[in-house]
Design an enzyme around this catalytic site. Structure first.
Site, mmCIF file in Angstrom:
data_model
loop_
_atom_site.group_PDB
_atom_site.id
_atom_site.type_symbol
_atom_site.label_atom_id
_atom_site.label_comp_id
_atom_site.label_asym_id
_atom_site.label_seq_id
_atom_site.Cartn_x
_atom_site.Cartn_y
_atom_site.Cartn_z
ATOM 1 N N TYR A 1 0.825 -1.222 0.000
ATOM 2 C CA TYR A 1 0.000 0.000 0.000
ATOM 3 C C TYR A 1 0.856 1.267 0.000
ATOM 4 C CZ TYR A 1 -4.172 -2.765 0.215
ATOM 5 O OH TYR A 1 -5.170 -3.643 -0.125
ATOM 6 N N VAL B 1 -10.066 3.350 -4.670
ATOM 7 C CA VAL B 1 -9.516 3.905 -3.420
ATOM 8 C C VAL B 1 -8.620 5.113 -3.718
ATOM 9 C CG1 VAL B 1 -9.726 1.726 -2.165
ATOM 10 C CG2 VAL B 1 -7.621 2.194 -3.456
ATOM 11 N N HIS C 1 -15.083 1.112 -0.963
ATOM 12 C CA HIS C 1 -13.950 0.238 -0.628
ATOM 13 C C HIS C 1 -12.861 0.973 0.135
ATOM 14 C CE1 HIS C 1 -15.006 -2.847 -4.007
ATOM 15 N NE2 HIS C 1 -15.854 -2.877 -2.995
ATOM 16 N N CYS D 1 -7.963 1.476 18.167
ATOM 17 C CA CYS D 1 -8.964 2.461 18.667
ATOM 18 C C CYS D 1 -9.853 2.996 17.545
ATOM 19 C CB CYS D 1 -8.246 3.612 19.363
ATOM 20 S SG CYS D 1 -7.370 4.728 18.230
ATOM 21 N N CYS E 1 -0.123 5.335 16.526
ATOM 22 C CA CYS E 1 -1.450 5.941 16.338
ATOM 23 C C CYS E 1 -1.477 7.312 17.003
ATOM 24 C CB CYS E 1 -2.522 5.040 16.966
ATOM 25 S SG CYS E 1 -4.149 5.844 17.017
ATOM 26 N N THR F 1 -15.986 -0.871 -14.650
ATOM 27 C CA THR F 1 -15.896 -1.939 -13.655
ATOM 28 C C THR F 1 -16.230 -3.273 -14.308
ATOM 29 O OG1 THR F 1 -16.680 -2.778 -11.518
ATOM 30 C CG2 THR F 1 -18.274 -1.521 -12.828
ATOM 31 N N LEU G 1 -14.504 -0.236 -21.533
ATOM 32 C CA LEU G 1 -13.641 -0.377 -22.709
ATOM 33 C C LEU G 1 -14.124 -1.514 -23.598
ATOM 34 C CD1 LEU G 1 -11.051 0.880 -23.839
ATOM 35 C CD2 LEU G 1 -9.739 -0.842 -22.583
ATOM 36 N N ALA H 1 -12.988 5.423 -21.220
ATOM 37 C CA ALA H 1 -13.797 6.324 -20.378
ATOM 38 C C ALA H 1 -13.512 7.793 -20.656
ATOM 39 C CB ALA H 1 -13.531 6.014 -18.903
HETATM 40 N N1 APR Z 1 -12.082 2.939 -20.008
HETATM 41 C C1 APR Z 1 -13.166 2.240 -19.570
HETATM 42 N N2 APR Z 1 -13.085 1.020 -18.988
HETATM 43 C C2 APR Z 1 -11.855 0.492 -18.834
HETATM 44 C C3 APR Z 1 -10.678 1.152 -19.269
HETATM 45 C C4 APR Z 1 -10.838 2.424 -19.873
HETATM 46 N N3 APR Z 1 -9.796 3.135 -20.315
HETATM 47 N N4 APR Z 1 -9.609 0.351 -18.994
HETATM 48 C C5 APR Z 1 -10.104 -0.756 -18.409
HETATM 49 N N5 APR Z 1 -11.444 -0.685 -18.324
HETATM 50 C C6 APR Z 1 -12.364 -1.656 -17.733
HETATM 51 C C7 APR Z 1 -12.010 -3.099 -17.981
HETATM 52 O O1 APR Z 1 -12.570 -3.554 -19.196
HETATM 53 C C8 APR Z 1 -12.641 -3.787 -16.766
HETATM 54 O O2 APR Z 1 -13.984 -4.156 -17.036
HETATM 55 O O3 APR Z 1 -12.294 -1.482 -16.330
HETATM 56 C C9 APR Z 1 -12.623 -2.715 -15.687
HETATM 57 C C10 APR Z 1 -11.609 -2.976 -14.593
HETATM 58 O O4 APR Z 1 -12.018 -4.136 -13.925
HETATM 59 P P1 APR Z 1 -11.259 -4.556 -12.595
HETATM 60 O O5 APR Z 1 -9.790 -4.497 -12.806
HETATM 61 O O6 APR Z 1 -11.883 -5.834 -12.123
HETATM 62 O O7 APR Z 1 -11.592 -3.375 -11.554
HETATM 63 P P2 APR Z 1 -12.910 -3.169 -10.726
HETATM 64 O O8 APR Z 1 -14.118 -3.629 -11.473
HETATM 65 O O9 APR Z 1 -12.903 -1.776 -10.232
HETATM 66 O O10 APR Z 1 -12.679 -4.153 -9.465
HETATM 67 C C11 APR Z 1 -13.641 -4.107 -8.436
HETATM 68 O O11 APR Z 1 -12.275 -5.602 -7.125
HETATM 69 O O12 APR Z 1 -10.226 -6.267 -6.399
HETATM 70 C C12 APR Z 1 -11.344 -5.561 -6.054
HETATM 71 O O13 APR Z 1 -11.381 -3.831 -4.477
HETATM 72 C C13 APR Z 1 -11.015 -4.118 -5.792
HETATM 73 O O14 APR Z 1 -12.440 -2.203 -6.145
HETATM 74 C C14 APR Z 1 -11.884 -3.350 -6.767
HETATM 75 C C15 APR Z 1 -12.958 -4.364 -7.122
#
Ligand code: APR
Length: 236
Positions: free
Chosen positions: A53, A90, A106, A117, A133, A174, A200, A217
Protein backbone atom coordinates in the site's frame (compact mmCIF):
# COMPACT_ATOMS: atom_id res chain seq x y z
CA UNK A 1 -34.19 11.23 -16.08
CA UNK A 2 -33.80 13.17 -12.87
CA UNK A 3 -31.64 11.18 -10.49
CA UNK A 4 -28.53 9.36 -11.66
CA UNK A 5 -26.59 6.82 -9.62
CA UNK A 6 -23.04 6.41 -10.93
CA UNK A 7 -20.81 3.49 -9.89
CA UNK A 8 -17.17 3.67 -10.99
CA UNK A 9 -14.42 1.07 -11.00
CA UNK A 10 -10.72 0.93 -11.77
CA UNK A 11 -11.32 1.44 -15.49
CA UNK A 12 -12.15 5.12 -14.99
CA UNK A 13 -8.66 5.72 -13.59
CA UNK A 14 -6.83 3.49 -16.10
CA UNK A 15 -6.09 6.38 -18.50
CA UNK A 16 -4.61 8.31 -15.59
CA UNK A 17 -2.01 5.57 -15.35
CA UNK A 18 -3.52 3.76 -12.36
CA UNK A 19 -3.39 -0.03 -12.92
CA UNK A 20 -6.71 -1.88 -12.89
CA UNK A 21 -6.97 -5.19 -11.06
CA UNK A 22 -7.99 -7.81 -13.60
CA UNK A 23 -6.82 -6.51 -16.95
CA UNK A 24 -3.63 -7.92 -18.44
CA UNK A 25 -0.80 -6.65 -16.26
CA UNK A 26 -3.32 -5.66 -13.59
CA UNK A 27 -2.56 -5.39 -9.91
CA UNK A 28 -3.84 -8.87 -9.08
CA UNK A 29 -1.64 -10.42 -11.75
CA UNK A 30 1.44 -9.58 -9.70
CA UNK A 31 0.03 -10.16 -6.22
CA UNK A 32 -1.98 -12.74 -4.33
CA UNK A 33 -5.04 -10.81 -3.12
CA UNK A 34 -5.25 -12.88 0.06
CA UNK A 35 -1.65 -11.98 0.85
CA UNK A 36 -1.87 -8.21 0.31
CA UNK A 37 -5.59 -7.37 0.59
CA UNK A 38 -7.04 -9.44 3.44
CA UNK A 39 -7.02 -9.20 7.26
CA UNK A 40 -5.35 -12.63 7.42
CA UNK A 41 -2.59 -11.46 5.08
CA UNK A 42 -2.04 -8.36 7.22
CA UNK A 43 -1.82 -10.43 10.37
CA UNK A 44 0.59 -12.87 8.68
CA UNK A 45 2.86 -10.34 6.97
CA UNK A 46 2.17 -6.73 7.97
CA UNK A 47 5.43 -5.60 6.36
CA UNK A 48 4.45 -7.02 2.96
CA UNK A 49 1.00 -5.38 3.14
CA UNK A 50 2.46 -2.04 4.24
CA UNK A 51 4.96 -2.14 1.36
CA UNK A 52 2.15 -2.93 -1.13
CA UNK A 53 0.00 0.00 0.00
CA UNK A 54 2.93 2.38 0.54
CA UNK A 55 3.84 1.87 -3.13
CA UNK A 56 0.23 2.50 -4.27
CA UNK A 57 -0.15 5.50 -1.93
CA UNK A 58 3.04 7.10 -3.30
CA UNK A 59 2.13 6.29 -6.91
CA UNK A 60 -1.39 7.74 -6.83
CA UNK A 61 0.04 11.13 -5.80
CA UNK A 62 1.85 11.23 -9.15
CA UNK A 63 -1.33 10.58 -11.16
CA UNK A 64 -3.81 13.19 -12.39
CA UNK A 65 -7.55 12.97 -13.05
CA UNK A 66 -8.63 12.41 -16.64
CA UNK A 67 -11.53 13.82 -18.68
CA UNK A 68 -13.89 11.15 -17.32
CA UNK A 69 -13.34 12.24 -13.70
CA UNK A 70 -13.77 15.88 -14.73
CA UNK A 71 -16.96 15.26 -16.71
CA UNK A 72 -18.62 13.54 -13.75
CA UNK A 73 -17.53 16.37 -11.46
CA UNK A 74 -19.11 18.91 -13.83
CA UNK A 75 -22.36 16.93 -13.88
CA UNK A 76 -22.38 16.83 -10.09
CA UNK A 77 -21.68 20.56 -9.88
CA UNK A 78 -24.52 21.31 -12.29
CA UNK A 79 -27.05 18.97 -10.65
CA UNK A 80 -25.75 18.65 -7.07
CA UNK A 81 -28.82 16.94 -5.60
CA UNK A 82 -29.41 14.64 -8.55
CA UNK A 83 -26.13 12.83 -9.13
CA UNK A 84 -24.85 10.22 -6.67
CA UNK A 85 -21.26 9.08 -7.20
CA UNK A 86 -20.21 5.78 -5.64
CA UNK A 87 -16.76 4.42 -6.38
CA UNK A 88 -15.04 1.11 -5.76
CA UNK A 89 -11.75 2.94 -6.31
CA UNK A 90 -9.52 3.90 -3.42
CA UNK A 91 -7.72 6.66 -5.33
CA UNK A 92 -8.61 10.35 -4.89
CA UNK A 93 -8.89 11.17 -8.60
CA UNK A 94 -12.64 11.85 -8.41
CA UNK A 95 -12.00 14.41 -5.66
CA UNK A 96 -9.04 15.96 -7.48
CA UNK A 97 -11.16 15.97 -10.65
CA UNK A 98 -13.56 18.28 -8.80
CA UNK A 99 -16.26 15.92 -7.52
CA UNK A 100 -17.86 17.52 -4.43
CA UNK A 101 -19.16 14.23 -3.05
CA UNK A 102 -17.70 10.75 -3.49
CA UNK A 103 -18.90 7.62 -1.65
CA UNK A 104 -15.86 5.33 -1.33
CA UNK A 105 -17.38 1.92 -0.69
CA UNK A 106 -13.95 0.24 -0.63
CA UNK A 107 -12.21 2.91 1.44
CA UNK A 108 -9.43 5.33 0.54
CA UNK A 109 -5.71 4.89 -0.14
CA UNK A 110 -4.93 8.28 1.41
CA UNK A 111 -6.62 7.49 4.72
CA UNK A 112 -5.48 5.19 7.51
CA UNK A 113 -7.07 3.80 10.68
CA UNK A 114 -5.96 2.28 13.93
CA UNK A 115 -6.90 -1.38 14.45
CA UNK A 116 -6.96 -0.77 18.21
CA UNK A 117 -8.96 2.46 18.67
CA UNK A 118 -10.46 2.90 15.15
CA UNK A 119 -9.04 6.43 14.89
CA UNK A 120 -9.05 7.50 11.21
CA UNK A 121 -7.16 10.28 9.46
CA UNK A 122 -5.77 11.39 6.12
CA UNK A 123 -2.30 10.00 5.42
CA UNK A 124 -0.01 10.54 2.42
CA UNK A 125 3.23 9.06 3.78
CA UNK A 126 4.50 5.53 4.22
CA UNK A 127 3.02 3.42 7.01
CA UNK A 128 4.77 0.65 8.96
CA UNK A 129 4.27 -1.53 12.02
CA UNK A 130 6.26 1.11 13.90
CA UNK A 131 3.82 3.91 13.02
CA UNK A 132 2.29 5.21 16.25
CA UNK A 133 -1.45 5.94 16.34
CA UNK A 134 -1.90 9.71 16.83
CA UNK A 135 -4.88 8.99 19.12
CA UNK A 136 -4.09 6.00 21.32
CA UNK A 137 -0.31 6.20 20.90
CA UNK A 138 0.00 2.47 20.30
CA UNK A 139 2.14 1.09 17.42
CA UNK A 140 1.63 -1.94 15.15
CA UNK A 141 -2.07 -1.19 14.74
CA UNK A 142 -2.11 1.41 11.95
CA UNK A 143 -3.51 0.05 8.63
CA UNK A 144 -4.78 1.43 5.33
CA UNK A 145 -8.44 2.53 5.66
CA UNK A 146 -9.31 0.18 2.84
CA UNK A 147 -11.91 -2.62 2.70
CA UNK A 148 -10.05 -5.91 2.32
CA UNK A 149 -11.45 -9.17 0.98
CA UNK A 150 -13.66 -10.67 3.65
CA UNK A 151 -14.52 -7.27 5.16
CA UNK A 152 -17.80 -5.38 4.81
CA UNK A 153 -17.77 -2.49 2.32
CA UNK A 154 -18.56 0.97 3.69
CA UNK A 155 -21.82 2.95 3.32
CA UNK A 156 -23.92 -0.04 2.17
CA UNK A 157 -27.17 1.40 3.59
CA UNK A 158 -26.64 4.86 2.03
CA UNK A 159 -25.78 3.24 -1.28
CA UNK A 160 -28.95 1.15 -1.35
CA UNK A 161 -31.04 4.17 -0.31
CA UNK A 162 -29.61 6.34 -3.10
CA UNK A 163 -30.16 3.56 -5.64
CA UNK A 164 -33.82 3.29 -4.58
CA UNK A 165 -34.24 7.01 -5.37
CA UNK A 166 -32.50 6.89 -8.78
CA UNK A 167 -33.96 6.88 -12.29
CA UNK A 168 -30.78 5.55 -13.89
CA UNK A 169 -27.86 3.34 -12.81
CA UNK A 170 -24.60 3.95 -14.68
CA UNK A 171 -21.61 1.59 -14.23
CA UNK A 172 -18.32 2.97 -15.52
CA UNK A 173 -15.07 1.02 -15.86
CA UNK A 174 -15.90 -1.94 -13.66
CA UNK A 175 -15.70 -5.64 -14.46
CA UNK A 176 -18.80 -6.25 -12.32
CA UNK A 177 -17.23 -9.20 -10.56
CA UNK A 178 -16.94 -8.14 -6.92
CA UNK A 179 -20.00 -8.05 -4.64
CA UNK A 180 -21.87 -6.17 -3.29
CA UNK A 181 -21.01 -3.61 -6.00
CA UNK A 182 -21.55 -6.23 -8.71
CA UNK A 183 -25.10 -6.80 -7.44
CA UNK A 184 -26.22 -3.18 -7.82
CA UNK A 185 -27.19 -3.57 -11.48
CA UNK A 186 -29.58 -6.40 -10.57
CA UNK A 187 -31.14 -4.29 -7.81
CA UNK A 188 -31.49 -1.43 -10.31
CA UNK A 189 -33.26 -3.75 -12.76
CA UNK A 190 -35.59 -5.01 -10.04
CA UNK A 191 -36.46 -1.35 -9.38
CA UNK A 192 -37.28 -0.93 -13.06
CA UNK A 193 -34.72 1.84 -13.60
CA UNK A 194 -32.56 2.31 -16.69
CA UNK A 195 -29.15 0.61 -16.56
CA UNK A 196 -26.19 1.80 -18.60
CA UNK A 197 -22.65 0.36 -18.79
CA UNK A 198 -19.66 2.34 -20.04
CA UNK A 199 -16.62 0.11 -20.43
CA UNK A 200 -13.64 -0.38 -22.71
CA UNK A 201 -15.10 -3.74 -23.68
CA UNK A 202 -17.96 -6.12 -22.97
CA UNK A 203 -17.98 -7.50 -19.44
CA UNK A 204 -19.56 -10.59 -17.90
CA UNK A 205 -22.33 -8.27 -16.70
CA UNK A 206 -22.99 -6.47 -20.01
CA UNK A 207 -26.04 -8.63 -20.73
CA UNK A 208 -27.73 -7.19 -17.63
CA UNK A 209 -27.63 -3.60 -18.92
CA UNK A 210 -30.24 -1.81 -21.07
CA UNK A 211 -27.47 0.08 -22.83
CA UNK A 212 -23.75 -0.70 -23.27
CA UNK A 213 -21.44 2.09 -24.47
CA UNK A 214 -18.01 0.71 -25.48
CA UNK A 215 -14.82 2.75 -25.52
CA UNK A 216 -12.23 4.42 -23.28
CA UNK A 217 -13.80 6.32 -20.38
CA UNK A 218 -11.95 9.55 -21.18
CA UNK A 219 -13.97 9.66 -24.43
CA UNK A 220 -17.25 7.92 -23.61
CA UNK A 221 -17.92 9.54 -20.22
CA UNK A 222 -17.69 13.22 -21.27
CA UNK A 223 -19.87 12.43 -24.31
CA UNK A 224 -22.42 10.59 -22.17
CA UNK A 225 -22.49 13.32 -19.50
CA UNK A 226 -23.21 15.93 -22.18
CA UNK A 227 -26.03 13.90 -23.72
CA UNK A 228 -27.52 12.15 -20.68
CA UNK A 229 -30.57 14.43 -20.73
CA UNK A 230 -30.74 14.85 -16.99
CA UNK A 231 -33.71 17.07 -16.17
CA UNK A 232 -33.62 19.53 -13.28
CA UNK A 233 -35.88 18.73 -10.36
CA UNK A 234 -38.12 21.66 -11.41
CA UNK A 235 -38.54 20.48 -15.02
CA UNK A 236 -41.86 18.55 -15.32
N1 APR B 1 -12.08 2.94 -20.01
C1 APR B 1 -13.17 2.24 -19.57
N2 APR B 1 -13.09 1.02 -18.99
C2 APR B 1 -11.85 0.49 -18.83
C3 APR B 1 -10.68 1.15 -19.27
C4 APR B 1 -10.84 2.42 -19.87
N3 APR B 1 -9.80 3.13 -20.31
N4 APR B 1 -9.61 0.35 -18.99
C5 APR B 1 -10.10 -0.76 -18.41
N5 APR B 1 -11.44 -0.69 -18.32
C6 APR B 1 -12.36 -1.66 -17.73
C7 APR B 1 -12.01 -3.10 -17.98
O1 APR B 1 -12.57 -3.55 -19.20
C8 APR B 1 -12.64 -3.79 -16.77
O2 APR B 1 -13.98 -4.16 -17.04
O3 APR B 1 -12.29 -1.48 -16.33
C9 APR B 1 -12.62 -2.71 -15.69
C10 APR B 1 -11.61 -2.98 -14.59
O4 APR B 1 -12.02 -4.14 -13.92
P1 APR B 1 -11.26 -4.56 -12.60
O5 APR B 1 -9.79 -4.50 -12.81
O6 APR B 1 -11.88 -5.83 -12.12
O7 APR B 1 -11.59 -3.38 -11.55
P2 APR B 1 -12.91 -3.17 -10.73
O8 APR B 1 -14.12 -3.63 -11.47
O9 APR B 1 -12.90 -1.78 -10.23
O10 APR B 1 -12.68 -4.15 -9.47
C11 APR B 1 -13.64 -4.11 -8.44
O11 APR B 1 -12.28 -5.60 -7.13
O12 APR B 1 -10.23 -6.27 -6.40
C12 APR B 1 -11.34 -5.56 -6.05
O13 APR B 1 -11.38 -3.83 -4.48
C13 APR B 1 -11.01 -4.12 -5.79
O14 APR B 1 -12.44 -2.20 -6.14
C14 APR B 1 -11.88 -3.35 -6.77
C15 APR B 1 -12.96 -4.36 -7.12
Amino acid sequence: MKRIFILTGAGISAESGVPTFRDAGGLWEGHDVMEVASPEGFRRSPGLVHRFYNQRRADIQLRIPNAAHQAIAELQARYPEQVTLVTQNVDDLHERGGSPSVIHMHGELLRVRCSYCSYRCGWSDALSAETICPACRRSSGMRPDIVWFGEMPFFVEVIEEKLQQADAFVAIGTSGLVYPAAGLVSIAKSLGIRTIELNLQKTEASHLFDEVIPGPASQTVPRWCRSCGIATEETP
